[in-house]
Design a protein around this motif. Structure first.
Motif, mmCIF file in Angstrom:
data_model
loop_
_atom_site.group_PDB
_atom_site.id
_atom_site.type_symbol
_atom_site.label_atom_id
_atom_site.label_comp_id
_atom_site.label_asym_id
_atom_site.label_seq_id
_atom_site.Cartn_x
_atom_site.Cartn_y
_atom_site.Cartn_z
ATOM 1 N N ASP A 138 0.837 -1.211 0.000
ATOM 2 C CA ASP A 138 0.000 0.000 0.000
ATOM 3 C C ASP A 138 0.868 1.255 0.000
ATOM 4 N N LEU A 139 1.905 1.251 0.821
ATOM 5 C CA LEU A 139 2.805 2.398 0.886
ATOM 6 C C LEU A 139 3.472 2.636 -0.466
ATOM 7 N N LEU A 140 3.954 1.587 -1.092
ATOM 8 C CA LEU A 140 4.617 1.740 -2.384
ATOM 9 C C LEU A 140 3.660 2.280 -3.442
ATOM 10 N N ARG A 141 2.401 1.817 -3.407
ATOM 11 C CA ARG A 141 1.416 2.327 -4.371
ATOM 12 C C ARG A 141 1.130 3.811 -4.140
ATOM 13 N N ALA A 142 1.290 4.279 -2.902
ATOM 14 C CA ALA A 142 1.026 5.682 -2.578
ATOM 15 C C ALA A 142 2.185 6.608 -2.969
ATOM 16 N N LEU A 143 3.350 6.036 -3.227
ATOM 17 C CA LEU A 143 4.513 6.839 -3.575
ATOM 18 C C LEU A 143 4.557 7.120 -5.074
ATOM 19 N N PRO A 144 5.126 8.256 -5.460
ATOM 20 C CA PRO A 144 5.233 8.582 -6.886
ATOM 21 C C PRO A 144 6.416 7.865 -7.540
ATOM 22 N N MET A 145 6.301 6.557 -7.666
ATOM 23 C CA MET A 145 7.380 5.782 -8.274
ATOM 24 C C MET A 145 6.788 4.602 -9.039
ATOM 25 N N HIS A 146 7.549 4.113 -9.995
ATOM 26 C CA HIS A 146 7.141 2.932 -10.748
ATOM 27 C C HIS A 146 7.375 1.698 -9.895
ATOM 28 N N LEU A 147 6.450 0.756 -9.956
ATOM 29 C CA LEU A 147 6.584 -0.482 -9.190
ATOM 30 C C LEU A 147 7.034 -1.643 -10.059
ATOM 31 N N GLU A 148 7.349 -1.343 -11.306
ATOM 32 C CA GLU A 148 7.875 -2.345 -12.219
ATOM 33 C C GLU A 148 9.185 -1.831 -12.790
ATOM 34 N N VAL A 149 9.976 -2.758 -13.273
ATOM 35 C CA VAL A 149 11.257 -2.423 -13.889
ATOM 36 C C VAL A 149 11.121 -2.643 -15.385
ATOM 37 N N ASP A 150 11.197 -1.560 -16.132
ATOM 38 C CA ASP A 150 11.095 -1.649 -17.586
ATOM 39 C C ASP A 150 12.397 -2.148 -18.193
ATOM 40 N N GLY A 151 12.272 -2.790 -19.336
ATOM 41 C CA GLY A 151 13.455 -3.188 -20.087
ATOM 42 C C GLY A 151 14.030 -4.544 -19.734
ATOM 43 N N MET A 152 13.403 -5.251 -18.804
ATOM 44 C CA MET A 152 13.918 -6.587 -18.478
ATOM 45 C C MET A 152 13.396 -7.573 -19.523
ATOM 46 N N ASP A 153 14.279 -8.419 -19.981
ATOM 47 C CA ASP A 153 13.925 -9.416 -20.982
ATOM 48 C C ASP A 153 13.880 -10.786 -20.312
ATOM 49 N N GLU A 154 12.742 -11.446 -20.414
ATOM 50 C CA GLU A 154 12.551 -12.741 -19.758
ATOM 51 C C GLU A 154 13.583 -13.778 -20.173
#
Length: 120
Positions: free
Chosen positions: A66-82
């Motif tokens: 909940d705290l992380l969702r309230a912060l102005p930040m991305h919760l995923e890391v873009d550019g990662m290749d499986e």
């Protein structure tokens, strides 16, 4: 006044802190079987009430999410290749195994599950 290298160091540390924040609830979930008591202690120190350690651990994990969702930040890391997840997991295990003071070490499958969870 910061020097150029001082600013760079601050920004690198901030970036690393954000990376740690992104994975924190996922690592808590994976470590829950090893560390429910420790997580419960943290939960109670945060003022979260629960009847059992398991419930307290769950409440702490949810509070962090909940705290992380309230912060102005991305919760995923873009550019990662499986296709690189296996190599990334191997590197993480090699770095951490036997050197970090943790309640339990993650196996490759658990690391890859976290990588999928944070992939943007």
């Amino acid at each position: 006044m910061y020097s150029g290298s001082g600013v760079k160091l601050v920004l690198q540390n901030l970036e690393r802190a954000c990376d740690n924040a992104i994975v924190l609830p996922h690592v808590f979930e994976v470590n829950r079987p090893f560390a429910a008591g420790r997580l419960a202690t943290l939960a109670r120190l945060c003022g979260l009430e629960a009847n059992t350690d398991e419930d307290a651990a769950d409440k702490l994990i949810q509070r962090v999410k909940d705290l992380l969702r309230a912060l102005p930040m991305h919760l995923e890391v873009d550019g990662m290749d499986e296709q690189h997840f296996s190599v990334m997991a191997d590197a993480a295990m090699k770095e951490a195994h036997g050197t970090y003071a943790v309640p339990g070490y993650l196996n490759k499958e658990e690391i890859i599950r976290i990588l999928h969870a944070i992939k943007g």
